[in-house]
Design a protein around this motif. Sequence first.
Motif, short mmCIF file in Angstrom:
data_model
loop_
_atom_site.label_atom_id
_atom_site.label_comp_id
_atom_site.label_asym_id
_atom_site.label_seq_id
_atom_site.Cartn_x
_atom_site.Cartn_y
_atom_site.Cartn_z
N VAL A 107 21.00 57.03 -4.27
CA VAL A 107 20.66 55.83 -3.51
C VAL A 107 19.23 55.44 -3.84
CG1 VAL A 107 22.28 56.23 -1.63
CG2 VAL A 107 19.98 57.16 -1.47
N PHE A 108 18.93 54.18 -3.71
CA PHE A 108 17.60 53.66 -3.95
C PHE A 108 16.89 53.55 -2.62
CE2 PHE A 108 14.83 49.87 -4.13
CZ PHE A 108 13.95 50.27 -5.13
N VAL A 112 12.34 54.75 -5.31
CA VAL A 112 12.79 55.89 -6.11
C VAL A 112 14.25 56.22 -5.82
CG1 VAL A 112 10.48 56.94 -6.25
CG2 VAL A 112 12.04 57.59 -4.40
N LEU A 113 14.84 57.01 -6.74
CA LEU A 113 16.21 57.47 -6.54
C LEU A 113 16.21 58.73 -5.69
CD1 LEU A 113 17.73 57.12 -10.13
CD2 LEU A 113 17.96 55.57 -8.18
N LYS A 114 17.13 58.78 -4.76
CA LYS A 114 17.31 59.98 -3.94
C LYS A 114 18.77 60.38 -4.03
CE LYS A 114 13.47 59.21 -0.86
NZ LYS A 114 12.98 59.14 0.48
N ARG A 115 18.98 61.67 -4.20
CA ARG A 115 20.34 62.22 -4.22
C ARG A 115 20.80 62.32 -2.77
NH1 ARG A 115 22.49 66.10 -8.23
NH2 ARG A 115 24.56 66.64 -7.46
N ARG A 116 21.97 61.75 -2.48
CA ARG A 116 22.49 61.76 -1.12
C ARG A 116 23.81 62.49 -1.10
NH1 ARG A 116 22.29 57.51 2.83
NH2 ARG A 116 20.18 57.10 2.08
N SER A 143 26.70 52.72 -11.58
CA SER A 143 27.16 52.98 -12.94
C SER A 143 26.05 53.62 -13.75
CB SER A 143 27.62 51.68 -13.61
OG SER A 143 26.55 50.79 -13.73
N GLU A 144 26.44 54.25 -14.84
CA GLU A 144 25.50 54.88 -15.77
C GLU A 144 24.50 55.78 -15.05
OE1 GLU A 144 24.08 52.59 -19.02
OE2 GLU A 144 25.71 51.16 -18.85
N THR A 145 25.03 56.76 -14.34
CA THR A 145 24.17 57.69 -13.60
C THR A 145 23.69 58.85 -14.47
OG1 THR A 145 26.09 58.89 -12.76
CG2 THR A 145 25.21 57.12 -11.38
N SER A 146 24.28 59.02 -15.66
CA SER A 146 23.81 60.11 -16.53
C SER A 146 22.38 59.81 -16.95
CB SER A 146 24.73 60.27 -17.74
OG SER A 146 24.71 59.10 -18.52
N GLY A 147 21.56 60.85 -16.97
CA GLY A 147 20.16 60.69 -17.34
C GLY A 147 19.25 60.34 -16.17
N LEU A 148 19.83 60.03 -15.03
CA LEU A 148 19.03 59.73 -13.85
C LEU A 148 18.75 61.02 -13.10
CD1 LEU A 148 20.85 56.53 -12.51
CD2 LEU A 148 18.85 56.66 -14.00
N SER A 149 17.63 61.05 -12.39
CA SER A 149 17.31 62.24 -11.61
C SER A 149 16.63 61.83 -10.31
CB SER A 149 16.41 63.19 -12.40
OG SER A 149 15.20 62.55 -12.73
N GLU A 150 16.73 62.74 -9.34
CA GLU A 150 16.12 62.48 -8.04
C GLU A 150 14.61 62.31 -8.21
OE1 GLU A 150 16.44 63.89 -3.45
OE2 GLU A 150 17.00 65.33 -4.98
N GLY A 151 14.05 61.32 -7.51
CA GLY A 151 12.62 61.06 -7.56
C GLY A 151 12.22 60.09 -8.66
#
Length: 165
Positions: A107-108, A112-116, A143-151
């Motif tokens: 989630v945004f 930043v991105l946070k893992r929920r 979509s295209e969540t590969s390569g994304l990370s928390e924070g």
Amino acid sequence: MSNKISVGQILKVTFNHGEDFVRVYGSKNKTGNMGTDEIFSATVSDISPPPGEPATTRQVSFEVDNSTELLEPGFYQKVSVVLNSPQSCLVVPLESMIDDQNSSVFVFEEGVLKRRKIVAGANDGSYIEIVSGLNPGDIVITSETSGLSEGMAVDVNLDEGSATH
């Protein structure tokens, strides 16, 4: 709105009975025999064990309105029964899931991105029900969540539906 079936509830029933179901009848059916596209109304008449008792399975009996006289005694296969009242639930695209157990999304929040962690329900191969862990209005990376990370810092432009990092 309740998502539970109850006695007295109205259902829609269709029978995919193949070519044998497409017949001409001398009935009061004013719209004509629509064959496998014919939708019958039904009413739930009994639920056993009753909904108030714990059970892993239930037997639901319903009475089909056959005032068109299209249904004849016999064995019908491929019967579809659908609640006649719209149900709503929170869903996200299945590709939003970031683990094999369908238990997390990104989630945004605050730039930043946070893992929920979420609890997922049913899915239809395209969308998955979110039972808990998300609220309407949460911004989910879909979509295209590969390569994304928390924070990871991201910019989200909701008008164009895109994000950059």
